[in-house]
Design an enzyme around this catalytic site. Sequence first.
Site, PDB file in Angstrom:
ATOM      1  N   CYS A  16      37.028  43.381  41.430  1.00  0.00           N
ATOM      2  CA  CYS A  16      37.567  44.735  41.468  1.00  0.00           C
ATOM      3  C   CYS A  16      36.466  45.746  41.204  1.00  0.00           C
ATOM      4  O   CYS A  16      35.489  45.453  40.532  1.00  0.00           O
ATOM      5  CB  CYS A  16      38.645  44.914  40.404  1.00  0.00           C
ATOM      6  N   HIS A  40      37.373  37.967  38.044  1.00  0.00           N
ATOM      7  CA  HIS A  40      37.729  39.241  37.412  1.00  0.00           C
ATOM      8  C   HIS A  40      36.491  40.064  37.070  1.00  0.00           C
ATOM      9  O   HIS A  40      35.441  39.521  36.744  1.00  0.00           O
ATOM     10  CB  HIS A  40      38.520  38.987  36.130  1.00  0.00           C
TER      11      HIS A  40
END
Lengths: 267, 232
Positions: free
Chosen positions: B203, B137
Amino acid sequence: MKKLLSSLAAVVLIFGVFAPVAFADNHSGGDMAMVRVLHASPDAPAVDVYVDGNAVVEGAEFKAATDYMELPAGEHTIEVYAAGTMGEQDPVLSADATVEAGMAYTAAAIGNLDSIELKITQDETEASEGMAKVRVGHFIPGAPAVDVGPIGGDALFSGAEFPMVTDYSELEAGTYDLEVRTTDGTQLIDLSGTTIESGKVYSAFAVGTADSPDVLLLEDSSAMPSSMPETGFGGASQNSNTMAYAAILGVLAMGAGLVLFRKRSEA
Amino acid sequence: MKQILYSITLGLLVFIISYYWLDEPVKEARVLSSSDAAELRVEQTQTRGAPPPERDLLETEPINKDYEPAVVVEPDDQPGIIPERIEIPAIGVDAPVGKEGYTEEGGMAVPDSVTKVGWFEPGTKPGRKGNSVIAGHVDGRNGPAVFFDLKDLNAGDEIFVYGENGSKLTYTVQKVAAYPVSDAPLREIFGPTDQRALNLITCTGPYDREASGYTERLTVFTTLKDSRYAPS
């Protein structure tokens, strides 16, 4: 009044220019097919491959296989020339092929040069979880029908004839001592120590001549997810800044406009 | 009166245009850092196509070779490791690695934790030929997560992956690139390759609150430089 109309026209014009960019759909590669090329004609020279008149592969020699290339779905003309002879000589091979979006294909130039042909097969891109997928292609002109299996064991693929490509079979991952043999059991090619892994898709193309046969083992695909992982929750995202920056620019422009227009009306 | 109207219109226009312009997600890949490896590879394929010196140059013109070869399976003597820990000194990352598989929709699953990263277990084991993938993440709901600084990596930076009993693999960053989420080159990241590659994903780009997800993915492409296996 005229001024107001012209500035309104400018507004419409500017919107017209920017709106399509701002609202355009995200174009992805959804309408593309994948095609790779295999040179399996033992006595043919190195070749250049043209699709719809454009060179896509140059200088591929016998036993060369290319990686998949993206091609728009639809009908295409595939032409194969002896390397460097496009424009001087006729193609050694010309064929029309229709490819579908999202599908993968192998276009193989097979047979001896005097009877060369293009064999197009559809390829799998997804293996089953925990298993490997394997298929066998017989591209050796003049060689008899063959079986492929463990040395001395039961055939995994049987009775493959030139120029046949078998369906994919699911196999357990592992290291196999395989052989390509004639249907009466004479070994043609020793493939001892062939390791196949789960989640992968393989094509074993037998190429060459009856006197010097060979196998080209290609990895067609490996375990792939259908999309990228979701790796964020937005807790540190800087998206809110966009609004602030745009607002600052807007206010600045408004102020500049005010000064500019006032000056002009004073003059 | 008219001036004010003009000014407001102008201001509004600039706001709208700049908002869309600033917020526009990329439609094409952005390469953030790259070594010359990719270019070198092309050159190599071409020089390989030059005629061997013993051939008479007058008799045969050099064959111009230009194509990406398919991945041909060859025996691989490296066993690979099950990754347990990843260390990236350049950005101060030292995190445990878990195993991840597919989501229900067939995508790649990721860890629930923001301090742990996930290795795509159906794919290639780190150390073996192929693309190994580790995802983590960029942030949690309230702040940065384990791969927040991944975008700051540069070509040449080193990454260490540890397996059981002290096995250690060293990878070197080749390229850092961002892709629109629906248009990422999945085959390049996960598919077959002759290289021993490790690709890191997180991301990036603007966050889409409606879709509750980021609009881009950052991929760090690395290749194996050195491996030290624990004696078995």
